[in-house]
Design an enzyme around this catalytic site. Structure first.
Site, PDB file in Angstrom:
ATOM      1  N   ASP A   8       0.800  -1.346  -0.176  1.00  0.00           N
ATOM      2  CA  ASP A   8       0.234   0.255  -0.073  1.00  0.00           C
ATOM      3  C   ASP A   8       0.957   1.141  -0.099  1.00  0.00           C
ATOM      4  O   ASP A   8       1.726   1.763   1.280  1.00  0.00           O
ATOM      5  CB  ASP A   8      -0.819  -0.089   1.653  1.00  0.00           C
ATOM      6  CG  ASP A   8      -2.065   1.350   1.466  1.00  0.00           C
ATOM      7  OD1 ASP A   8      -1.998   2.112  -0.037  1.00  0.00           O
ATOM      8  OD2 ASP A   8      -2.425   1.337   2.444  1.00  0.00           O
ATOM      9  N   LYS A  73       2.785  11.427  -3.213  1.00  0.00           N
ATOM     10  CA  LYS A  73       1.658  10.756  -4.211  1.00  0.00           C
ATOM     11  C   LYS A  73       1.300  12.335  -5.330  1.00  0.00           C
ATOM     12  O   LYS A  73       0.010  11.265  -5.507  1.00  0.00           O
ATOM     13  CB  LYS A  73       1.042   9.813  -2.994  1.00  0.00           C
ATOM     14  CG  LYS A  73       0.483   9.286  -4.051  1.00  0.00           C
ATOM     15  CD  LYS A  73      -0.452   7.679  -2.956  1.00  0.00           C
ATOM     16  CE  LYS A  73      -1.852   6.500  -3.477  1.00  0.00           C
ATOM     17  NZ  LYS A  73      -2.253   5.860  -2.553  1.00  0.00           N
ATOM     18  N   GLU A 172      -6.996   0.507  -4.356  1.00  0.00           N
ATOM     19  CA  GLU A 172      -7.570   0.110  -2.715  1.00  0.00           C
ATOM     20  C   GLU A 172      -8.965  -0.039  -2.794  1.00  0.00           C
ATOM     21  O   GLU A 172      -9.123  -1.203  -1.591  1.00  0.00           O
ATOM     22  CB  GLU A 172      -7.045   1.324  -2.037  1.00  0.00           C
ATOM     23  CG  GLU A 172      -5.940   1.977  -2.529  1.00  0.00           C
ATOM     24  CD  GLU A 172      -5.539   3.845  -2.279  1.00  0.00           C
ATOM     25  OE1 GLU A 172      -6.243   4.267  -2.189  1.00  0.00           O
ATOM     26  OE2 GLU A 172      -4.255   3.775  -2.643  1.00  0.00           O
ATOM     27  N   ASP A 194     -12.358   5.755   2.328  1.00  0.00           N
ATOM     28  CA  ASP A 194     -11.233   5.489   2.496  1.00  0.00           C
ATOM     29  C   ASP A 194     -10.418   6.869   2.145  1.00  0.00           C
ATOM     30  O   ASP A 194     -10.792   8.022   1.203  1.00  0.00           O
ATOM     31  CB  ASP A 194     -10.714   4.675   0.850  1.00  0.00           C
ATOM     32  CG  ASP A 194      -8.912   4.568   1.479  1.00  0.00           C
ATOM     33  OD1 ASP A 194      -8.344   5.485   2.057  1.00  0.00           O
ATOM     34  OD2 ASP A 194      -8.727   4.137   0.428  1.00  0.00           O
TER      35      ASP A 194
END
Ligand code: AMP
Length: 611
Positions: A8, A73, A172, A194
């Site tokens: 992850d 990211k 994800e 999320d």
């Protein structure tokens, strides 16, 4: 034996997990915590030899803010123009021209976001190897469902730079559902909420016979725990300015300290009703203390939390579902520990969401399960990825030539050869389309490119090979190559990007509705195309073979040609076919005579060259 892991790669933290005795496990970090802060800190000169990652890098956030890179990211697969909003909060220097890859400047050096992510991935790889006492060469890496092609590609590149074979890029929410074992459910609808450090994703998945189908996704690539920290930080900055008359905005080190403090306070308020805030900055002569209650904090972040609910409502609407029709809700990401968020999600979906697993670990655990499936260890679990719509290219007259039919399991590929339509034609246009209809005008246009530099030859002579290839991540690569000149060109697209499930459904149902008329139209265009080609050949044959035919034969051909031309103007494809076959019969003798003539010419040429 080398091991396969699930990773992850988060905005704030990254984790690596593996399967042990059929159970996914997160690999513990050095200090006992499994999360590795997604932070990379370089030496002042930017040398990659002295780089530190994770907790060790976090220590430099204040003292080395210009060479300590976090939230990379957010920069993955983006151009500088897309990250303008972040620039004022990032203390390190970025550069890049429009449409070009961003460069992160550190001392004398500069790095691309995939290179920095690769440093994080290398660290995870090393930790996994040390823990497992075996080399780790393959991985599944997760990305938010929202990531577009270039962001997915950048993530894949990062894996490659880190020396990992990326078996698959997985969304994800799918990984989170696997972690909760929801594939074992016979039927059901799941919402995955999320909220991580930097991204917010909400996905609605449907399970049927153990297979997941994404009904809708929504979210915000610029919303997460970092924004909550920033919200509290800005509140504190304002208060400090009011009390001390000092604006800390221009003090990067003070800002970083305040950011870390805000995050600490935020975490504390997830489990306690109030938290003490204390900031002493000797240099700026600031001594600031206050107590903040959870209620005050909730008042501050209320709007941010609301901003996550709008995409949730939109996703429900897109999936054509009411909140009562949702069977399970999963909470993912550290920020879902905030009580206000749990409550709001419960209220919206009218049920208590799953939070049994550590919300920070869920995605990595699911990635490990997926990695195990791909490595072939788990055989009783099916994870089907199929192309939801057919893929093809435009051919003469706007007709679709289907390469990959819908519901084909990916990865897959298909190859076909084409040729030119006109004499001396040196370029062809490749138009990639998606959909179930017969004509290009009724399909979705995905991409278009030209293959130039084809050797100028008579029509029908060149051989142009077109290959459609969809990899396991759903990325379609279309390439075209002139087999004679070797000239080649290709393009990459993500066929499902930007297409909702509703639109997909609509495209499929409209193809069924219009099947008959589409087929009629296709047959008409195809027969007209063929008639065009045959008419051109017949005219050429007549020019070259005038002396070989008697007047009656010539007249018959001319009459058949004129009949065919008239038929083309109408819309009866069977009449065109009938006239085509008449012309074919009428030109039979001419074709034989021309063939004889060319054989004789060839023999004469040979004799001449032999003598
Ligand atoms: P990620 O690692 O991407 O799942 O997200 C980490 C985010 O969760 C960061 O913004 C953290 O500050 C936040 N976070 C972690 N633990 C807590 C907590 N107890 N309360 C509130 N936010 C948290």
């Amino acid at each position: 034996m080398s091991k396969v892991v699930g990773i992850d790669l988060g905005t704030t933290n990254s984790l690596v997990a593996y399967m042990e005795d059929g159970q996914p496990q997160v690999i513990p970090g050095l200090s006992g915590t499994s999360a590795v802060p997604s932070i990379v800190s370089f030496d002042p000169d930017g040398s990659p030899d002295q780089v530190v990652v994770g907790e060790a890098a976090k220590k430099h956030l204040i003292s080395g803010s210009d060479r300590t890179i976090y939230s990379v990211k957010r920069l993955m697969g983006k151009g500088i123009e897309e990250v303008q909003a972040d620039l004022k909060y990032l203390p390190f220097q970025l550069s890049g021209k429009a449409q070009e890859i961003i460069r992160v400047h550190v001392g004398e050096k500069h790095y691309t976001p995939p290179e920095i992510s690769a440093i994080i991935l290398s660290e995870l790889k090393q930790r996994a190897e040390a823990h497992l006492k075996a080399p780790v060469e393959q991985a599944v890496i997760t990305v938010p469902a929202y990531f577009n092609d270039s962001q997915r590609q950048a993530t894949k590149d990062a894996g490659k730079i880190a020396g990992l074979e990326v078996l698959r890029i997985v969304n994800e929410p799918t990984a989170a559902s696997l972690a909760y074992g929801l594939q074992k459910k016979k039927e059901g609808r799941i919402v995955v909420y999320d909220l991580g450090g930097g991204t917010f994703d909400v996905s609605i998945l449907k399970i049927r016979k153990g297979i997941f189908e994404v009904l809708a996704t929504n979210g915000d690539t610029h919303l997460g725990g970092d924004d909550i920290d920033q919200c509290l930080m800005l509140f504190l900055l304002r208060e400090i300015q009011q009390q001390h008359g000092r604006n800390l905005m221009d003090h990067p080190e003070a800002l970083q300290e305040l950011r870390l403090l805000s995050e600490k306070v935020k975490r504390q308020l997830s489990s306690e009703d109030s938290a003490a805030i204390s900031l002493t900055l000797a240099e700026q002569k600031i001594d600031y203390h206050r107590e903040i209650t959870r209620e005050e904090f909730e008042g501050l972040i209320h709007n941010l939390v609301e901003r996550t609910l709008t995409p949730c409502r939109q996703a429900l609407e897109d999936a054509n579902l009411k909140p009562e029709e949702i069977d399970e809700v999963i909470l993912v990401g550290g920020s879902t520990r905030i009580p206000l968020i749990k409550n709001k999600v419960s209220d919206l979906f009218k049920q208590t969401p799953h939070s049994e697993l550590n919300p920070d670990d869920v995605v990595a655990l699911g990635a490990a399960i997926q990695a195990d499936i791909l490595a072939g260890s788990i055989t009783d679990m099916l994870l089907l990825d199929v192309t939801p719509l057919s893929l093809g290219m435009e051919t003469m007259g706007g007709v679709v030539n289907r390469f990959i039919p819908r519901n084909t399991t990916i990865p897959t590929s298909a190859k076909e050869a084409f040729t030119t339509f006109e004499d001396g034609q040196q370029s062809v246009s490749i138009h990639v389309v998606q959909g179930e209809r017969e004509l290009v005008k009724d399909c979705r246009s995905l991409a278009q490119f030209n293959l130039c530099g084809i050797d100028p030859l008579p029509a029908g002579m060149p051989r142009i090979e077109v290959i459609f290839l969809i990899d396991a991540n759903g990325i379609l690569n279309v390439s075209a190559k002139d087999l004679r000149s070797g000239k080649a060109q290709s393009i990459e697209v993500k066929p499902t990007y930007g297409l909702s499930d509703e639109e997909t459904e609509k495209m499929i149902s409209s193809s069924i509705e219009h099947a008959r008329e589409d087929m009629e139209e296709r047959m008409l265009i195809e027969s007209r195309n063929e008639a065009d080609t045959v008419l051109r050949h017949a005219a050429k044959g007549l020019r070259h073979g005038t002396t070989l035919l008697d007047p009656a034969e010539r007249k018959l051909i001319e009459q058949s040609m004129s009949d065919l031309k008239k038929a083309i103007e109408g819309s009866d494809h069977s009449l065109i076919r009938e006239k085509l076959s008449s012309l074919d019969g009428a030109t039979q003798k001419l074709a034989e005579l021309l063939m004889d003539q060319s054989v004789q010419v060839a023999l004469k040429d040979k004799k001449l060259s032999d003598s």
